[in-house]
Design an enzyme around this catalytic site. Structure first.
Site, PDB file in Angstrom:
ATOM      1  N   CYS A 124       0.852  -1.186   0.000  1.00  0.00           N
ATOM      2  CA  CYS A 124       0.000   0.000   0.000  1.00  0.00           C
ATOM      3  C   CYS A 124       0.892   1.243   0.000  1.00  0.00           C
ATOM      4  CB  CYS A 124      -0.959  -0.052   1.185  1.00  0.00           C
ATOM      5  SG  CYS A 124      -2.137   1.305   1.307  1.00  0.00           S
ATOM      6  N   ASP A 172      -8.772  -3.771  -7.663  1.00  0.00           N
ATOM      7  CA  ASP A 172      -8.375  -2.679  -6.776  1.00  0.00           C
ATOM      8  C   ASP A 172      -8.704  -1.344  -7.439  1.00  0.00           C
ATOM      9  OD1 ASP A 172      -7.182  -0.849  -5.123  1.00  0.00           O
ATOM     10  OD2 ASP A 172      -5.228  -1.830  -5.082  1.00  0.00           O
ATOM     11  N   HIS A 204      -7.673  -4.509  -3.252  1.00  0.00           N
ATOM     12  CA  HIS A 204      -6.580  -3.873  -2.523  1.00  0.00           C
ATOM     13  C   HIS A 204      -6.306  -4.638  -1.223  1.00  0.00           C
ATOM     14  CE1 HIS A 204      -3.914  -0.500  -1.808  1.00  0.00           C
ATOM     15  NE2 HIS A 204      -4.336  -0.456  -0.557  1.00  0.00           N
TER      16      HIS A 204
END
Length: 236
Positions: A124, A172, A204
């Site tokens: 991330c 995502d 995600h």
């Protein structure tokens, strides 16, 4: 720094401090059962240096790497999305890269590290920092961003030395496929390196097994197997 645990056939781990970016930084260090191996930096999600990130470092250690997860938030951990966004926004990208370069200094200076260069794995926010760090620090020669979030403009890749293997979820919505096309094209044009950016049938944060609402076990297993092989190929 705490005393190094004795080898028990399992990864040894400890909390460490080291100088970085003009101050004292903290991190989590995991050593392989053999006590020595190539060095890898593990970069946190926007939540902070959580148990999940420490577990990733332990997993890398079990695979034979010396893994250092620097704490970019100075001991703070976010408990909800709003707090995570705020904490990420309070860490400017140049400052984060500076802190991470200090962590690379520390890692490569450890007698247990057998490689002259380092790998970087991040998730991330940390996946984005993998890309920024690799672009800025030629000592990173193996870069593995998991669903890396780029904050603002792409960096200058003209000094990039790292081979890149990225892992992204095709579901995502925060990282559209066209953004990956832009990233690939910029790296190819500026560095002459073709990154291997892989898509999985997941969303995600699919690798984070601490969050069952996002975790995808099958995609995680495939990505992890590829990551370990890639790091060994690049670092030894």
């Amino acid at each position: 720094m705490s005393e190094k645990p004795k080898s028990t056939g399992a990864p040894a781990h400890q909390n460490v401090t080291f100088p970085s970016a003009g101050s004292t930084a903290h991190g989590y260090l995991a050593l392989p059962p053999s006590g020595r191996g190539p060095g890898v930096i593990v970069i946190q999600e926007w939540w902070g240096l959580t148990n999940h990130i420490a577990d990733v470092a332990d997993r890398l250690a079990r695979e034979g790497f010396v893994a250092l997860a620097p704490d970019l938030y100075g001991g703070n951990v976010a408990h909800d999305t709003d707090e995570a966004v705020r904490m990420m926004q309070e860490l400017p990208v140049p400052r984060g890269v500076e802190l991470l370069s200090g962590a690379v200094d520390h890692l490569l200076g450890l007698p247990e590290v057998t490689s002259d260069t380092a790998g970087a794995v991040g998730f991330c926010m940390g996946g984005g920092f993998v890309i920024y760090l690799a672009a800025a620090d030629p000592r990173i020669t193996a870069a593995v961003p998991f669903y890396g979030v780029i904050q603002g403009e792409l960096p200058d890749f003209s000094a990039l030395r790292a081979q890149i293997q990225g892992h992204y979820g095709e579901l995502d919505g925060t990282i559209p496929v066209e953004k990956l096309d832009e990233l690939r094209a910029a790296i190819q044009h500026q560095a002459g390196i073709t990154p291997d950016l892989r898509l999985y049938p997941a969303g995600h944060a699919f690798f984070n097994d601490g969050r069952p609402e996002t975790h995808d076990p099958r995609s995680s297993a495939q990505a992890w197997q590829s990551t370990v092989a890639f790091l060994h190929d690049q670092l030894g």
